[in-house]
Structures are given as structure tokens and as C-alpha cells.
Design an enzyme around this catalytic site. Structure first.
Site, PDB file in Angstrom:
ATOM      1  N   TYR A  58       3.746  19.352   8.424  1.00 50.35           N
ATOM      2  CA  TYR A  58       2.505  19.333   9.216  1.00 50.35           C
ATOM      3  C   TYR A  58       1.544  20.445   8.806  1.00 50.35           C
ATOM      4  O   TYR A  58       0.324  20.270   8.898  1.00 50.35           O
ATOM      5  CB  TYR A  58       2.819  19.351  10.718  1.00 50.35           C
ATOM      6  N   HIS A 111      -1.368   9.558  19.053  1.00 47.63           N
ATOM      7  CA  HIS A 111      -0.219  10.187  18.398  1.00 47.63           C
ATOM      8  C   HIS A 111      -0.351  11.699  18.264  1.00 47.63           C
ATOM      9  O   HIS A 111       0.337  12.299  17.444  1.00 47.63           O
ATOM     10  CB  HIS A 111       0.010   9.549  17.016  1.00 47.63           C
ATOM     11  N   ARG A 160      -0.448  18.968   6.035  1.00 45.35           N
ATOM     12  CA  ARG A 160      -1.440  18.015   6.556  1.00 45.35           C
ATOM     13  C   ARG A 160      -2.628  18.781   7.175  1.00 45.35           C
ATOM     14  O   ARG A 160      -3.776  18.433   6.995  1.00 45.35           O
ATOM     15  CB  ARG A 160      -0.832  17.117   7.648  1.00 45.35           C
ATOM     16  N   GLN A 188      -4.976   6.360  16.204  1.00 44.78           N
ATOM     17  CA  GLN A 188      -3.593   6.746  15.919  1.00 44.78           C
ATOM     18  C   GLN A 188      -3.579   7.989  15.038  1.00 44.78           C
ATOM     19  O   GLN A 188      -2.527   8.558  14.778  1.00 44.78           O
ATOM     20  CB  GLN A 188      -2.876   5.598  15.182  1.00 44.78           C
ATOM     21  N   ASN A 189      -4.767   8.379  14.585  1.00 45.16           N
ATOM     22  CA  ASN A 189      -4.837   9.496  13.641  1.00 45.16           C
ATOM     23  C   ASN A 189      -4.740  10.839  14.354  1.00 45.16           C
ATOM     24  O   ASN A 189      -5.231  10.998  15.470  1.00 45.16           O
ATOM     25  CB  ASN A 189      -6.149   9.434  12.846  1.00 45.16           C
ATOM     26  N   VAL A 190      -4.141  11.788  13.651  1.00 45.38           N
ATOM     27  CA  VAL A 190      -4.014  13.115  14.230  1.00 45.38           C
ATOM     28  C   VAL A 190      -5.090  14.055  13.669  1.00 45.38           C
ATOM     29  O   VAL A 190      -5.137  15.230  14.029  1.00 45.38           O
ATOM     30  CB  VAL A 190      -2.592  13.678  14.006  1.00 45.38           C
ATOM     31  N   ASP A 191      -5.953  13.524  12.804  1.00 46.43           N
ATOM     32  CA  ASP A 191      -7.062  14.344  12.303  1.00 46.43           C
ATOM     33  C   ASP A 191      -8.182  14.383  13.352  1.00 46.43           C
ATOM     34  O   ASP A 191      -8.128  13.688  14.363  1.00 46.43           O
ATOM     35  CB  ASP A 191      -7.571  13.813  10.945  1.00 46.43           C
ATOM     36  N   SER A 212      -2.213  -0.704   9.743  1.00 41.26           N
ATOM     37  CA  SER A 212      -1.317  -1.797   9.356  1.00 41.26           C
ATOM     38  C   SER A 212      -0.726  -2.471  10.593  1.00 41.26           C
ATOM     39  O   SER A 212      -0.017  -3.462  10.478  1.00 41.26           O
ATOM     40  CB  SER A 212      -0.194  -1.256   8.474  1.00 41.26           C
TER      41      SER A 212
HETATM   42  P1  OAD Z   1      -0.684   2.752   7.720  1.00 41.22           P
HETATM   43  O1  OAD Z   1      -0.512   3.627   6.525  1.00 41.22           O
HETATM   44  O2  OAD Z   1       0.499   2.031   8.242  1.00 41.22           O
HETATM   45  O3  OAD Z   1      -1.798   1.658   7.420  1.00 41.22           O
HETATM   46  C1  OAD Z   1      -3.012   2.035   6.820  1.00 41.22           C
HETATM   47  C2  OAD Z   1      -3.922   0.842   6.790  1.00 41.22           C
HETATM   48  O4  OAD Z   1      -5.167   1.279   6.277  1.00 41.22           O
HETATM   49  C3  OAD Z   1      -3.445  -0.317   5.917  1.00 41.22           C
HETATM   50  O5  OAD Z   1      -3.569  -1.536   6.624  1.00 41.22           O
HETATM   51  C4  OAD Z   1      -4.399  -0.277   4.715  1.00 41.22           C
HETATM   52  O6  OAD Z   1      -4.684  -1.563   4.194  1.00 41.22           O
HETATM   53  C5  OAD Z   1      -5.632   0.321   5.361  1.00 41.22           C
HETATM   54  N1  OAD Z   1      -6.570   0.996   4.440  1.00 41.22           N
HETATM   55  C6  OAD Z   1      -6.315   1.657   3.292  1.00 41.22           C
HETATM   56  N2  OAD Z   1      -7.450   2.169   2.779  1.00 41.22           N
HETATM   57  C7  OAD Z   1      -8.449   1.816   3.620  1.00 41.22           C
HETATM   58  C8  OAD Z   1      -9.858   2.047   3.644  1.00 41.22           C
HETATM   59  N3  OAD Z   1     -10.483   2.735   2.684  1.00 41.22           N
HETATM   60  N4  OAD Z   1     -10.571   1.520   4.677  1.00 41.22           N
HETATM   61  C9  OAD Z   1      -9.964   0.807   5.649  1.00 41.22           C
HETATM   62  N5  OAD Z   1      -8.639   0.567   5.679  1.00 41.22           N
HETATM   63  C10 OAD Z   1      -7.893   1.064   4.677  1.00 41.22           C
HETATM   64  O7  OAD Z   1      -1.356   3.679   8.856  1.00 41.22           O
HETATM   65  P2  OAD Z   1      -1.437   3.443  10.422  1.00 41.22           P
HETATM   66  O8  OAD Z   1      -1.483   2.004  10.748  1.00 41.22           O
HETATM   67  O9  OAD Z   1      -2.490   4.334  10.938  1.00 41.22           O
HETATM   68  O10 OAD Z   1       2.269   7.770  13.258  1.00 41.22           O
HETATM   69  O11 OAD Z   1      -0.037   4.023  10.856  1.00 41.22           O
HETATM   70  C11 OAD Z   1       0.289   4.102  12.209  1.00 41.22           C
HETATM   71  C12 OAD Z   1       1.150   5.300  12.491  1.00 41.22           C
HETATM   72  O12 OAD Z   1       2.265   5.312  11.593  1.00 41.22           O
HETATM   73  C13 OAD Z   1       0.478   6.631  12.236  1.00 41.22           C
HETATM   74  O13 OAD Z   1      -0.294   7.047  13.331  1.00 41.22           O
HETATM   75  C14 OAD Z   1       1.633   7.537  12.005  1.00 41.22           C
HETATM   76  C15 OAD Z   1       2.438   6.662  11.092  1.00 41.22           C
HETATM   77  O14 OAD Z   1       3.774   6.902  11.028  1.00 41.22           O
HETATM   78  C16 OAD Z   1       3.033   8.837  13.472  1.00 41.22           C
HETATM   79  O15 OAD Z   1       3.262   9.672  12.620  1.00 41.22           O
HETATM   80  C17 OAD Z   1       3.600   8.905  14.852  1.00 41.22           C
END
Ligand code: OAD
Length: 229
Positions: A53, A104, A56, A86-89, A172
Site C-alpha cells: 500500500y 473499498h 500505491r 471502488q477505487n481507493v485513490d 470488471s
Molecule cells: P478490475 O481490474 O477488475 O477491472 C478494471 C476494468 O477497467 C476492466 O473491465 C477493464 O476493461 C477496464 N479498463 C481498463 N482500462 C480502461 C480505461 N482506460 N477506461 C475504462 N475502463 C478501462 O478493477 P475493478 O473492477 O475496479 O478491491 O476491481 C474491483 C476491486 O477489485 C477493486 O476495488 C479492488 C480489487 O481487488 C480491493 O482491493 C478490495
């Protein structure tokens, strides 16, 4: 004012230079969730979790909001906008969005391991072993780890159920309960998905997909919404 609720994930920050989790070259390719993002990991090896972390957080100080974050802030001129991230930024806040709910946790905050209500802004990027809360216990990242409760999910559900327009950007939809929020949206509410890899969501009818990066897709949609209201 119409209410717009936006659910964002790592994809909206990708063009700012922050890696997503599950894309190729994503963070979970290099690190195992079990090693850095669970309470058991923290019990086993605090230093490894702190390092993950800290990296990050350090990086967060080096990046800036992109056109996607900026466009969402712009929407507030005409809509009641609520962002569930869901972002921590803190890139939504830095772009100027007023209502940001972090499902999160937040990278720039830390909290007591003794009393979860003791939450602090961390000064700088580095949290160290031996950094203590006011009651004398070790501070941990203010992050919801896998297996832990998601306290902000209730207000997020309430917001989703009241949305007039719902927008999903760069996630995703792999992680629950966050991914379930789309199912609380009313049937009559239009849903927009912006993600280069977006797929239809089973059970939702009123969906429009922008299969492109947030940096171009969000400004496009925002433009459209600013004209239509
Ligand atoms: P993921 O890494 O699972 O998914 C990222 C998504 O962003 C994918 O669907 C990509 O296609 C999309 N993507 C990539 N580049 C992009 C761009 N330039 N513009 C738009 N979309 C783009 O990330 P999250 O779904 O956020 O939690 O993951 C959810 C949680 O899983 C996070 O909050 C984190 C992680 O583990 C914890 O750590 C608790």
C-alpha cells in the site's frame, strides 16, 4: 435536478497511470490477493502489506485526474451527481467531484487496529511499523480487504435505487457486493457502461455501451447528457 449515480472502478484511473487489477499486466498478476489484501496477510506479514500500500500511495502522489474524472465533475453543473467508487485513490475528489463514496476505503487514510473508528489522514506516503493510533495500537491502511465487511454498501444501495441515470465506468464487476449495485437500479433508469471490454449485464434492459476508454467515453457521454437536460 435529476440524480445521476456513477459506479467507478480501476479503469477510470488507468489513463492517469494507475494500474488496474485484472487486466493483463494488472496488479493481481504481480501480487497475490492472499499475500497483500486480506486480514490474514496482515497478521502473517505486516511489512509486506505495508509495502504494497505504501507503493500505491507513493504513486498516487505522482499522478493526476484525467479527462474522465474531469468530465464527471462537470456534470454537477446540471445534475445531482453521486459517485460510488471502488477505487481507493482520490482522483475524483481532485477533479472536483463533491459527492464521492468510497466502497473499498481510501489510500491516503489509515486507521487504528484497535478501534476502527479512529481514522486519520496519513502525512506523506509511508505508513511504517510502529506508527500508532492515539490508543497505542499499530495503524493499518484504511482499506477494505477481501473477507472484510463493506460498511458503505448500505448507503451505496440506497443511492443506486434512487438513480434517474446510472453510469458504470471501468470496472470488471467481479467483486461483490459492489458488482451487485446495478441490480438495485430501477428498471426505468437508463444505464450507461463505459469500458473498452464492456459486456452486457444479464437481466438489465436499458443499457447503452460505450466500448472505449474512459478518457474519451466519459466526455462523450457527459456532452450528450449536458445537452439533453
Ligand atoms: P478490475 O481490474 O477488475 O477491472 C478494471 C476494468 O477497467 C476492466 O473491465 C477493464 O476493461 C477496464 N479498463 C481498463 N482500462 C480502461 C480505461 N482506460 N477506461 C475504462 N475502463 C478501462 O478493477 P475493478 O473492477 O475496479 O478491491 O476491481 C474491483 C476491486 O477489485 C477493486 O476495488 C479492488 C480489487 O481487488 C480491493 O482491493 C478490495
Amino acid at each position: 435536478m435529476k440524480r445521476i449515480v456513477v459506479l467507478t472502478g480501476a479503469g477510470i484511473s488507468a489513463e492517469s497511470g494507475l494500474r488496474t487489477f485484472r487486466d493483463s499486466n494488472g496488479l493481481w498478476e504481480e501480487h497475490r490477493i492472499e499475500d497483500v489484501a486480506t486480514y490474514q496477510a496482515w497478521q502473517r506479514n505486516q511489512q509486506l502489506v505495508l509495502d504494497f500500500y505504501n507503493q500505491r500511495r507513493k504513486q498516487l502522489y505522482e499522478v493526476n485526474p484525467n479527462a474522465g474524472h474531469m468530465a464527471l465533475a462537470e456534470l454537477e453543473k446540471k445534475y445531482d451527481v453521486h459517485i460510488i467508487t471502488q477505487n481507493v485513490d482520490d482522483l475524483h475528489e481532485r477533479a472536483g467531484s463533491s459527492n464521492v463514496l468510497h466502497l473499498h476505503g481510501e489510500l491516503k487514510k489509515v486507521r487504528s487496529t484497535l478501534d476502527e473508528n479512529l481514522v486519520y489522514e496519513l502525512d506523506g506516503w509511508e505508513l511504517r511499523k510502529g506508527d500508532l493510533c492515539e490508543k497505542g495500537s499499530q495503524l493499518r491502511p484504511h482499506i477494505v480487504w477481501f473477507g472484510e465487511a463493506v460498511p458503505m454498501i448500505e448507503p451505496a444501495i440506497a443511492l443506486s435505487a434512487e438513480a434517474d441515470i446510472f453510469i458504470v465506468i471501468g470496472t470488471s464487476l467481479n467483486v461483490y457486493p459492489a458488482a451487485s449495485l446495478v441490480y438495485y437500479v430501477r428498471n426505468s433508469t437508463p444505464v450507461y457502461l463505459i469500458d473498452p471490454n464492456a459486456e452486457m449485464i444479464q437481466g438489465l434492459k436499458n443499457i447503452t455501451i460505450f466500448r472505449e476508454p474512459a478518457g474519451t467515453g466519459v466526455p462523450k457521454l457527459v456532452n450528450q447528457l449536458m445537452k439533453s437536460n
